[in-house]
Motif scaffolding. Structure first.
Motif, PDB file in Angstrom:
ATOM      1  N   MET A 105       3.433  10.565  -5.190  1.00 39.12           N
ATOM      2  CA  MET A 105       4.204   9.291  -5.132  1.00 39.12           C
ATOM      3  C   MET A 105       5.563   9.655  -4.742  1.00 39.12           C
ATOM      4  O   MET A 105       6.281  10.524  -5.318  1.00 39.12           O
ATOM      5  N   TYR A 106       6.220   9.017  -3.647  1.00 41.31           N
ATOM      6  CA  TYR A 106       7.534   8.953  -3.267  1.00 41.31           C
ATOM      7  C   TYR A 106       8.000   7.660  -2.821  1.00 41.31           C
ATOM      8  O   TYR A 106       7.394   6.600  -2.644  1.00 41.31           O
ATOM      9  N   LEU A 107       9.289   7.460  -3.090  1.00 43.61           N
ATOM     10  CA  LEU A 107      10.126   6.260  -2.660  1.00 43.61           C
ATOM     11  C   LEU A 107      10.839   6.511  -1.356  1.00 43.61           C
ATOM     12  O   LEU A 107      11.547   7.775  -1.356  1.00 43.61           O
ATOM     13  N   ILE A 108      10.742   5.680  -0.582  1.00 46.50           N
ATOM     14  CA  ILE A 108      11.359   5.891   0.744  1.00 46.50           C
ATOM     15  C   ILE A 108      12.329   4.448   0.896  1.00 46.50           C
ATOM     16  O   ILE A 108      11.699   3.526   0.647  1.00 46.50           O
ATOM     17  N   GLU A 109      13.455   4.652   1.202  1.00 43.79           N
ATOM     18  CA  GLU A 109      14.514   3.560   1.500  1.00 43.79           C
ATOM     19  C   GLU A 109      14.322   2.881   2.603  1.00 43.79           C
ATOM     20  O   GLU A 109      13.762   3.271   3.782  1.00 43.79           O
ATOM     21  N   GLY A 110      14.314   1.459   2.764  1.00 47.63           N
ATOM     22  CA  GLY A 110      14.219   0.419   3.937  1.00 47.63           C
ATOM     23  C   GLY A 110      15.037   0.959   5.197  1.00 47.63           C
ATOM     24  O   GLY A 110      14.677   0.760   6.223  1.00 47.63           O
ATOM     25  N   PHE A 111      16.231   1.639   4.911  1.00 47.42           N
ATOM     26  CA  PHE A 111      17.089   2.034   6.098  1.00 47.42           C
ATOM     27  C   PHE A 111      16.365   3.286   6.617  1.00 47.42           C
ATOM     28  O   PHE A 111      17.051   3.775   7.880  1.00 47.42           O
ATOM     29  N   ASN A 112      15.234   3.940   6.439  1.00 45.72           N
ATOM     30  CA  ASN A 112      14.594   4.852   6.690  1.00 45.72           C
ATOM     31  C   ASN A 112      13.355   4.315   7.627  1.00 45.72           C
ATOM     32  O   ASN A 112      12.484   5.238   7.765  1.00 45.72           O
ATOM     33  N   LEU A 113      12.962   2.941   7.598  1.00 47.07           N
ATOM     34  CA  LEU A 113      11.878   2.649   8.322  1.00 47.07           C
ATOM     35  C   LEU A 113      11.646   3.154   9.568  1.00 47.07           C
ATOM     36  O   LEU A 113      10.321   3.271  10.013  1.00 47.07           O
ATOM     37  N   ASP A 114      12.580   3.685  10.224  1.00 44.83           N
ATOM     38  CA  ASP A 114      12.263   4.173  11.695  1.00 44.83           C
ATOM     39  C   ASP A 114      11.457   5.284  11.585  1.00 44.83           C
ATOM     40  O   ASP A 114      10.789   5.649  12.518  1.00 44.83           O
ATOM     41  N   GLU A 154       8.001  15.239   9.659  1.00 45.79           N
ATOM     42  CA  GLU A 154       7.567  14.737  10.868  1.00 45.79           C
ATOM     43  C   GLU A 154       5.871  14.842  11.087  1.00 45.79           C
ATOM     44  O   GLU A 154       5.470  16.070  10.777  1.00 45.79           O
ATOM     45  N   ASP A 155       5.176  14.075  11.718  1.00 41.52           N
ATOM     46  CA  ASP A 155       3.767  14.091  12.037  1.00 41.52           C
ATOM     47  C   ASP A 155       2.636  14.145  10.738  1.00 41.52           C
ATOM     48  O   ASP A 155       1.482  14.410  10.837  1.00 41.52           O
ATOM     49  N   GLU A 156       3.291  13.787   9.362  1.00 36.36           N
ATOM     50  CA  GLU A 156       2.337  13.691   8.481  1.00 36.36           C
ATOM     51  C   GLU A 156       1.976  12.233   8.290  1.00 36.36           C
ATOM     52  O   GLU A 156       2.862  11.566   8.848  1.00 36.36           O
ATOM     53  N   THR A 157       1.222  12.111   7.371  1.00 36.79           N
ATOM     54  CA  THR A 157       0.669  10.697   7.295  1.00 36.79           C
ATOM     55  C   THR A 157       0.726  10.278   5.906  1.00 36.79           C
ATOM     56  O   THR A 157       0.374  11.020   4.803  1.00 36.79           O
ATOM     57  N   VAL A 158       1.485   9.098   5.407  1.00 38.67           N
ATOM     58  CA  VAL A 158       1.584   8.611   4.154  1.00 38.67           C
ATOM     59  C   VAL A 158       0.824   7.369   3.877  1.00 38.67           C
ATOM     60  O   VAL A 158       0.587   6.789   4.978  1.00 38.67           O
ATOM     61  N   GLN A 159       0.517   6.870   2.700  1.00 40.61           N
ATOM     62  CA  GLN A 159      -0.199   5.601   2.386  1.00 40.61           C
ATOM     63  C   GLN A 159       0.688   4.831   1.679  1.00 40.61           C
ATOM     64  O   GLN A 159       1.150   5.236   0.686  1.00 40.61           O
ATOM     65  N   VAL A 160       0.767   3.384   2.064  1.00 46.89           N
ATOM     66  CA  VAL A 160       1.804   2.678   1.275  1.00 46.89           C
ATOM     67  C   VAL A 160       1.093   2.322  -0.097  1.00 46.89           C
ATOM     68  O   VAL A 160      -0.204   2.049  -0.085  1.00 46.89           O
ATOM     69  N   MET A 161       1.941   2.318  -0.948  1.00 48.23           N
ATOM     70  CA  MET A 161       1.486   1.917  -2.461  1.00 48.23           C
ATOM     71  C   MET A 161       2.098   0.721  -2.792  1.00 48.23           C
ATOM     72  O   MET A 161       1.156  -0.401  -3.491  1.00 48.23           O
ATOM     73  N   GLN A 162       3.398   0.435  -2.526  1.00 51.57           N
ATOM     74  CA  GLN A 162       4.026  -0.771  -2.916  1.00 51.57           C
ATOM     75  C   GLN A 162       5.138  -0.787  -2.124  1.00 51.57           C
ATOM     76  O   GLN A 162       5.978  -0.064  -1.571  1.00 51.57           O
ATOM     77  N   ALA A 163       5.531  -2.184  -1.433  1.00 49.52           N
ATOM     78  CA  ALA A 163       6.583  -2.452  -0.637  1.00 49.52           C
ATOM     79  C   ALA A 163       7.331  -3.571  -1.265  1.00 49.52           C
ATOM     80  O   ALA A 163       6.962  -4.732  -0.801  1.00 49.52           O
ATOM     81  N   LEU A 164       8.279  -3.433  -2.008  1.00 52.93           N
ATOM     82  CA  LEU A 164       9.071  -4.467  -2.544  1.00 52.93           C
ATOM     83  C   LEU A 164      10.552  -4.186  -2.392  1.00 52.93           C
ATOM     84  O   LEU A 164      11.025  -2.905  -2.350  1.00 52.93           O
ATOM     85  N   GLY A 165      11.748  -5.022  -2.601  1.00 51.95           N
ATOM     86  CA  GLY A 165      12.804  -5.088  -2.357  1.00 51.95           C
ATOM     87  C   GLY A 165      13.245  -4.449  -1.036  1.00 51.95           C
ATOM     88  O   GLY A 165      12.889  -4.791  -0.196  1.00 51.95           O
ATOM     89  N   THR A 166      13.919  -3.201  -1.200  1.00 56.08           N
ATOM     90  CA  THR A 166      14.237  -2.490   0.075  1.00 56.08           C
ATOM     91  C   THR A 166      13.836  -1.188   0.201  1.00 56.08           C
ATOM     92  O   THR A 166      14.221  -0.242   0.695  1.00 56.08           O
ATOM     93  N   SER A 167      12.756  -0.888  -0.806  1.00 58.80           N
ATOM     94  CA  SER A 167      12.167   0.365  -0.852  1.00 58.80           C
ATOM     95  C   SER A 167      10.536   0.448  -0.586  1.00 58.80           C
ATOM     96  O   SER A 167       9.832  -0.492  -0.909  1.00 58.80           O
ATOM     97  N   VAL A 168       9.833   1.399   0.002  1.00 56.06           N
ATOM     98  CA  VAL A 168       8.498   1.426   0.056  1.00 56.06           C
ATOM     99  C   VAL A 168       7.880   2.647  -0.775  1.00 56.06           C
ATOM    100  O   VAL A 168       8.530   3.560  -0.701  1.00 56.06           O
ATOM    101  N   SER A 169       6.778   2.461  -1.759  1.00 52.29           N
ATOM    102  CA  SER A 169       6.545   3.636  -2.484  1.00 52.29           C
ATOM    103  C   SER A 169       5.245   4.060  -1.678  1.00 52.29           C
ATOM    104  O   SER A 169       4.427   3.281  -1.240  1.00 52.29           O
ATOM    105  N   VAL A 170       5.173   5.231  -1.446  1.00 51.46           N
ATOM    106  CA  VAL A 170       3.895   5.920  -0.583  1.00 51.46           C
ATOM    107  C   VAL A 170       3.621   6.962  -1.403  1.00 51.46           C
ATOM    108  O   VAL A 170       3.936   7.918  -2.206  1.00 51.46           O
TER     109      VAL A 170
END
Length: 187
Positions: free
Chosen positions: A56-65, A34-50
């Protein structure tokens, strides 16, 4: 428009809570604080690469909150789904998996060779997926396989997922769908 598609490459997003992510290219689950900042690299399907601290990391869409956005609903099937419905679900989830470097899903790329639902001796259901990579030395294999596992396990009826990476037959551009070739200008 879904929340995923509203994210643009380069967006800086502060994390409003700790969030589980998949490290790229290693495919290992990690937690971003929490309180860190990530930068979006790619947002496709149901995941976001940051991008976060040079990795680089992949974050699932159900974690967009974690970004202060409306989370995507985690995929699921109704109770009593048949093996055919489970297999269709698996294929649907595989179509939401992207190589973090290629903007085409792994099914359209021709990377998935097959999917089968097996009932184990204890009654549990296992999804078995056979897939390949665009090249044997592709460093994204583990992250793609882990992304597929996470998404397939969204169906409560599937207890295990085995993603087998194979290289026979070797992948070739001819395995891509026409849509994939068009998206990648490979006609």
């Amino acid at each position: 428009m879904s929340a995923i598609t509203s994210l643009q490459k380069g967006h800086q997003l502060p994390l409003q809570r700790s969030v589980e992510a998949i490290s790229i290219p290693f495919g290992k689950p990690v937690w971003l604080d929490e309180d860190e900042t990530v930068q979006v690299m790619q947002a496709l399907g149901t995941s976001v690469s940051v991008l976060f601290k040079g990795n680089m990391y992949l974050i699932e869409g159900f974690n967009l909150d974690a970004f202060g956005m409306e989370p995507m609903e985690r995929p699921h099937l109704p109770d009593g789904a048949t093996d055919q419905e489970l297999e269709a679900f698996v294929w649907q989830q595989l179509r939401t998996c992207f190589d973090p470097e290629i903007p085409v899903d792994i099914v359209e790329l021709g990377l998935v060779y097959g999917c089968k639902i097996t009932t184990l001796i204890d009654g549990q259901k296992m999804a078995q997926v056979r897939m390949t990579l665009t090249a044997p030395g592709c460093g994204m294999g583990e992250v793609i396989a882990e992304d597929a596992r996470h998404k397939i396990l969204g169906a409560e009826q599937i207890n295990r997922v085995n993603v087998e990476l194979v290289f026979d037959p070797p992948w070739s551009r001819e395995m891509m769908s026409d849509e994939a070739r068009l998206a990648l200008n490979m006609f």
